[in-house]
Every structure is written in C-alpha cells, then in structure tokens.
Design an enzyme around this catalytic site. Sequence first.
Site, PDB file in Angstrom:
ATOM      1  N   SER A  29      20.666  24.045 -98.357  1.00  0.00           N
ATOM      2  CA  SER A  29      21.895  24.746 -98.726  1.00  0.00           C
ATOM      3  C   SER A  29      22.973  23.848 -99.314  1.00  0.00           C
ATOM      4  O   SER A  29      23.892  24.331 -99.966  1.00  0.00           O
ATOM      5  CB  SER A  29      22.474  25.487 -97.516  1.00  0.00           C
ATOM      6  OG  SER A  29      22.965  24.582 -96.547  1.00  0.00           O
ATOM      7  N   LYS A 100      28.409  22.705 -94.216  1.00  0.00           N
ATOM      8  CA  LYS A 100      28.873  23.330 -95.458  1.00  0.00           C
ATOM      9  C   LYS A 100      30.116  22.590 -95.938  1.00  0.00           C
ATOM     10  O   LYS A 100      30.645  21.714 -95.270  1.00  0.00           O
ATOM     11  CB  LYS A 100      29.232  24.807 -95.239  1.00  0.00           C
ATOM     12  CG  LYS A 100      28.166  25.666 -94.580  1.00  0.00           C
ATOM     13  CD  LYS A 100      26.960  25.904 -95.464  1.00  0.00           C
ATOM     14  CE  LYS A 100      25.933  26.784 -94.745  1.00  0.00           C
ATOM     15  NZ  LYS A 100      24.666  26.875 -95.526  1.00  0.00           N
TER      16      LYS A 100
END
Length: 215
Positions: A29, A100
């Site tokens: 990701s 993230k």
Amino acid sequence: MAVIVVVAVLCSFLIKTFVARSFYIPSASMEKTLMINDRVIVNELQPSLLPLTRGDVVVFKDPGGWLLGSAASTQSLTPLEAALSFVGIPSAKEDDHLIKRIIGLPGDKVACCNALGQMTVNGQAINESPYLFSPHEPASAIPFDETVPARSYWVMGDNRNDSADSRYHMGGRGGGFVPQSAIVGRALVITWPVGRWTWLDDYPAVFAAVPQSKQ
C-alpha cells in the site's frame, strides 16, 4: 554476565515502549516509498511529545475493522519470535498495525478530485507526484469531501490503487479517520534491507501552500 543481559533486555524493552520501535511492512500500500518486507524505525515521541505534520508517514494500531479478515493477524508467534518482539524486533506475523501517509490534520478539509485529478486540502490543490506510485493518474479513484475531526488524521497510502486507507473506511466505525490515540509514531528510516536504507521524507514542499484550517 546475567545482570548485563537482563539490563540490556530491559533497556531494549523501554526504548521500544517509549522512544523508538521497529516495524515490518507486510503490504504494497505504500509502494514505491516502502516495499513489502521493508523494516522501518518509528519515532514514538511523535505525536506524544512532538506534533505530526502533513506528509509524515505514520504507524498506527487498527482503529476499528481495518484489518478484518487478515490471515496473518491470527498466527501465533514462536517463543523466539515472541522474545525478539519483546525487545523491538517484530515478526512478519505481527500485522496488527498499519502504515500510511498523513494527508489531513485535525480541522483540515480534504477533498478529491479537482479537474486536474488532484487532491485539495483546505481548498488548496496539492501536487503529490513526488511520492505517488502512479503520479500521472488521479489522486483517488474514490471521491471524497471530508473534514478531519479534532485529534484525528486523514491517512492515505502512496500506492492509491492498492491501499485500503481513510477513503475505503469512510462508511465504517470512525468514518475513516485515525484517532491520535491509535498512532504509534512517525516512521523515520528504512533499516532493512540494507540496500534500501534511507530517511523517509515528509515532502514539506507538497503542502507548503496549504492554508491553516479554520478550526
């Protein structure tokens, strides 16, 4: 010798708990910034003592249902893996955390996309090409227009087409926002593999023109 070993283990545990900690990257990701099997060192003094900023890469505990169905999260650790985890060297089985990039701070209005396919923060378009996996595609295939609550953050993966981030969880518990209480700290450096050793940039130039939120 036994005393030295005990003191060393205790110091490692205290450093892992309060100052810095290593984490394993299990997913794609955050590519190309972070690759699968990378390991990073996280500064746990942020945000407990030092503020986070837009662009920071952060590790956080699952704020509620983000890792639902993860197979690895149910695997038990061997005694050796448990011992290494205790002193701050995680196993690949420990995937109960996520990583993230912070895009929106508390009070920020985050939206996507404008006519150029860019995100806007507090009405200001940002050029995310320095860190996006696919810089020539729109910043998000999922439209959104959200205001970040107090003591929370809007986070997104650099590999937008392969990241179940704040956008993906807008309809779930917490509305896709990550509470400050769930954040372990800011990822500072890639430590493994050796050939990928590098500091993790927060790209201040990307967010330099973003005005402060009105909250």
